[in-house]
Each structure stands twice: as C-alpha cells, then as structure tokens.
Design a protein around this motif. Structure first.
Motif, PDB file in Angstrom:
ATOM      1  N   SER A  39       0.800  -1.223   0.000  1.00  0.00           N
ATOM      2  CA  SER A  39       0.000   0.000   0.000  1.00  0.00           C
ATOM      3  C   SER A  39       0.836   1.277   0.000  1.00  0.00           C
ATOM      4  CB  SER A  39      -0.919   0.000   1.222  1.00  0.00           C
ATOM      5  OG  SER A  39      -0.143  -0.063   2.411  1.00  0.00           O
ATOM      6  N   ALA A  40       2.161   1.168   0.124  1.00  0.00           N
ATOM      7  CA  ALA A  40       3.029   2.354   0.162  1.00  0.00           C
ATOM      8  C   ALA A  40       3.064   3.040  -1.200  1.00  0.00           C
ATOM      9  CB  ALA A  40       4.440   1.960   0.581  1.00  0.00           C
ATOM     10  N   THR A  41       3.172   4.345  -1.165  1.00  0.00           N
ATOM     11  CA  THR A  41       3.283   5.098  -2.428  1.00  0.00           C
ATOM     12  C   THR A  41       4.693   4.912  -2.995  1.00  0.00           C
ATOM     13  OG1 THR A  41       3.899   7.090  -1.224  1.00  0.00           O
ATOM     14  CG2 THR A  41       1.570   6.829  -1.772  1.00  0.00           C
ATOM     15  N   PRO A  42       4.811   4.816  -4.315  1.00  0.00           N
ATOM     16  CA  PRO A  42       6.137   4.636  -4.933  1.00  0.00           C
ATOM     17  C   PRO A  42       7.055   5.825  -4.645  1.00  0.00           C
ATOM     18  CG  PRO A  42       4.397   4.187  -6.506  1.00  0.00           C
ATOM     19  CD  PRO A  42       3.736   4.770  -5.296  1.00  0.00           C
ATOM     20  N   LEU A  43       8.341   5.539  -4.553  1.00  0.00           N
ATOM     21  CA  LEU A  43       9.323   6.598  -4.344  1.00  0.00           C
ATOM     22  C   LEU A  43       9.434   7.452  -5.608  1.00  0.00           C
ATOM     23  CD1 LEU A  43      12.156   4.498  -2.652  1.00  0.00           C
ATOM     24  CD2 LEU A  43      10.387   5.855  -1.529  1.00  0.00           C
ATOM     25  N   THR A  44       9.754   8.727  -5.436  1.00  0.00           N
ATOM     26  CA  THR A  44       9.891   9.612  -6.598  1.00  0.00           C
ATOM     27  C   THR A  44      11.237  10.330  -6.630  1.00  0.00           C
ATOM     28  OG1 THR A  44       8.779  11.371  -5.381  1.00  0.00           O
ATOM     29  CG2 THR A  44       7.411  10.029  -6.839  1.00  0.00           C
ATOM     30  N   ASP A  45      11.818  10.614  -5.464  1.00  0.00           N
ATOM     31  CA  ASP A  45      13.078  11.365  -5.405  1.00  0.00           C
ATOM     32  C   ASP A  45      14.267  10.418  -5.326  1.00  0.00           C
ATOM     33  OD1 ASP A  45      11.611  13.695  -5.417  1.00  0.00           O
ATOM     34  OD2 ASP A  45      11.576  13.861  -3.230  1.00  0.00           O
ATOM     35  N   CYS A  46      15.235  10.629  -6.197  1.00  0.00           N
ATOM     36  CA  CYS A  46      16.448   9.814  -6.249  1.00  0.00           C
ATOM     37  C   CYS A  46      17.346  10.150  -5.055  1.00  0.00           C
ATOM     38  CB  CYS A  46      17.191  10.078  -7.560  1.00  0.00           C
ATOM     39  SG  CYS A  46      18.756   9.196  -7.685  1.00  0.00           S
ATOM     40  N   PRO A  47      17.818   9.138  -4.320  1.00  0.00           N
ATOM     41  CA  PRO A  47      18.708   9.427  -3.191  1.00  0.00           C
ATOM     42  C   PRO A  47      20.106   9.877  -3.626  1.00  0.00           C
ATOM     43  CG  PRO A  47      18.366   7.058  -3.409  1.00  0.00           C
ATOM     44  CD  PRO A  47      17.481   7.722  -4.404  1.00  0.00           C
ATOM     45  N   ALA A  48      20.512   9.588  -4.856  1.00  0.00           N
ATOM     46  CA  ALA A  48      21.847   9.964  -5.339  1.00  0.00           C
ATOM     47  C   ALA A  48      21.889  11.408  -5.837  1.00  0.00           C
ATOM     48  CB  ALA A  48      22.287   9.013  -6.443  1.00  0.00           C
ATOM     49  N   CYS A  49      20.984  11.765  -6.756  1.00  0.00           N
ATOM     50  CA  CYS A  49      21.016  13.112  -7.349  1.00  0.00           C
ATOM     51  C   CYS A  49      19.868  14.004  -6.873  1.00  0.00           C
ATOM     52  CB  CYS A  49      21.012  13.017  -8.872  1.00  0.00           C
ATOM     53  SG  CYS A  49      19.456  12.454  -9.577  1.00  0.00           S
ATOM     54  N   GLU A  50      18.963  13.445  -6.095  1.00  0.00           N
ATOM     55  CA  GLU A  50      17.806  14.145  -5.517  1.00  0.00           C
ATOM     56  C   GLU A  50      16.826  14.690  -6.553  1.00  0.00           C
ATOM     57  OE1 GLU A  50      19.275  16.971  -2.661  1.00  0.00           O
ATOM     58  OE2 GLU A  50      20.277  15.414  -1.505  1.00  0.00           O
ATOM     59  N   ALA A  51      16.914  14.223  -7.786  1.00  0.00           N
ATOM     60  CA  ALA A  51      15.955  14.623  -8.820  1.00  0.00           C
ATOM     61  C   ALA A  51      14.678  13.797  -8.664  1.00  0.00           C
ATOM     62  CB  ALA A  51      16.562  14.396 -10.199  1.00  0.00           C
ATOM     63  N   PRO A  52      13.521  14.390  -8.979  1.00  0.00           N
ATOM     64  CA  PRO A  52      12.257  13.652  -8.864  1.00  0.00           C
ATOM     65  C   PRO A  52      11.997  12.766 -10.094  1.00  0.00           C
ATOM     66  CG  PRO A  52      11.813  15.902  -9.483  1.00  0.00           C
ATOM     67  CD  PRO A  52      13.303  15.786  -9.291  1.00  0.00           C
ATOM     68  N   GLU A  53      12.988  11.997 -10.490  1.00  0.00           N
ATOM     69  CA  GLU A  53      12.913  11.195 -11.713  1.00  0.00           C
ATOM     70  C   GLU A  53      12.964   9.687 -11.446  1.00  0.00           C
ATOM     71  OE1 GLU A  53      12.622  12.390 -14.924  1.00  0.00           O
ATOM     72  OE2 GLU A  53      12.344  14.368 -14.012  1.00  0.00           O
ATOM     73  N   LEU A  54      12.666   9.261 -10.229  1.00  0.00           N
ATOM     74  CA  LEU A  54      12.742   7.846  -9.877  1.00  0.00           C
ATOM     75  C   LEU A  54      11.486   7.125 -10.366  1.00  0.00           C
ATOM     76  CD1 LEU A  54      15.012   6.428  -8.314  1.00  0.00           C
ATOM     77  CD2 LEU A  54      13.582   6.539  -6.286  1.00  0.00           C
ATOM     78  N   SER A  55      11.673   5.998 -11.032  1.00  0.00           N
ATOM     79  CA  SER A  55      10.515   5.217 -11.492  1.00  0.00           C
ATOM     80  C   SER A  55      10.685   3.757 -11.084  1.00  0.00           C
ATOM     81  CB  SER A  55      10.355   5.329 -13.011  1.00  0.00           C
ATOM     82  OG  SER A  55      11.481   4.777 -13.652  1.00  0.00           O
ATOM     83  N   ARG A  56       9.578   3.130 -10.775  1.00  0.00           N
ATOM     84  CA  ARG A  56       9.579   1.730 -10.353  1.00  0.00           C
ATOM     85  C   ARG A  56       9.723   0.827 -11.570  1.00  0.00           C
ATOM     86  NH1 ARG A  56       4.654  -0.366  -6.772  1.00  0.00           N
ATOM     87  NH2 ARG A  56       5.535   1.081  -5.274  1.00  0.00           N
ATOM     88  N   LEU A  57      10.588  -0.167 -11.462  1.00  0.00           N
ATOM     89  CA  LEU A  57      10.817  -1.112 -12.552  1.00  0.00           C
ATOM     90  C   LEU A  57       9.996  -2.382 -12.346  1.00  0.00           C
ATOM     91  CD1 LEU A  57      14.707  -0.871 -12.733  1.00  0.00           C
ATOM     92  CD2 LEU A  57      13.042   0.333 -14.133  1.00  0.00           C
ATOM     93  N   VAL A  58       9.723  -3.057 -13.427  1.00  0.00           N
ATOM     94  CA  VAL A  58       9.064  -4.354 -13.365  1.00  0.00           C
ATOM     95  C   VAL A  58      10.163  -5.401 -13.370  1.00  0.00           C
ATOM     96  CG1 VAL A  58       7.507  -5.937 -14.545  1.00  0.00           C
ATOM     97  CG2 VAL A  58       7.061  -3.491 -14.608  1.00  0.00           C
ATOM     98  N   SER A  59      10.173  -6.261 -12.369  1.00  0.00           N
ATOM     99  CA  SER A  59      11.211  -7.281 -12.283  1.00  0.00           C
ATOM    100  C   SER A  59      10.597  -8.629 -11.940  1.00  0.00           C
ATOM    101  CB  SER A  59      12.267  -6.885 -11.253  1.00  0.00           C
ATOM    102  OG  SER A  59      11.674  -6.707 -10.001  1.00  0.00           O
TER     103      SER A  59
END
Length: 92
Positions: free
Chosen positions: A22-42
């Motif tokens: 139920s958690a919301t997906p992450l959006t902010d990158c911990p390395a560059c702090e840009a809001p470009e984080l996307s969840r991958l299908v694995s």
C-alpha cells in the motif's frame, strides 16, 4: 513485504526498497535528488517448481493427498494378473 526495484531517469542510479504493497512509490532519487525515480518491473524472488508442491496446500480433512487416493482407487479397480489359488480336492 515485497522488494521494489527503482531507477532514476536523470542519473541512472538503481536501487531496491522494501515497501508495503500500500506504500506510495518513491519519486526522489537518493543519489542526485531529482524527482525522476521510477519503479521497474522485475521477476519474482522465488519460483514454485517441482511436482506436487500444491498437493497438500489449501486442502482440509481427508482431501490431503488426492493423487495417492486416485492411484489407490485405480489399483483396487484394476483386475489382478495373478491366478486365483486352486482349492485342494477340486476337480480339474
């Protein structure tokens, strides 16, 4: 809890995060702090393989082993290949 895989579209950083469904997906990158984080299908972290792992799961009472029960019923119904014993003193 599943482990989700993320990738930053800005810097290419990849990470895994243990989160609730139920958690919301992450959006902010911990390395560059840009809001470009996307969840991958694995792929799943486990695989159910082998014969009969499901045979005793989710069954109750006398329905625990259906394959063995049907095999035993098949053996009881099949005609026997052994000759019947002759009684002593019987005319041939």
């Amino acid at each position: 809890m599943p482990i989700y895989e993320y990738e930053c579209k800005a810097c290419g950083q990849r990470l895994e995060k243990l989160q609730k469904l139920s958690a919301t997906p992450l959006t902010d990158c911990p390395a560059c702090e840009a809001p470009e984080l996307s969840r991958l299908v694995s792929a799943a972290g486990f695989r159910l393989a082998g014969g009969g792992w499901y045979e005793t799961d989710f069954k109750s009472g006398s329905k625990k082993n259906l394959a063995a029960d049907s095999a035993a019923a098949g053996d009881a119904k099949s005609p026997s290949n052994t000759p019947s014993p002759k009684k002593e003193g019987a005319a041939a």
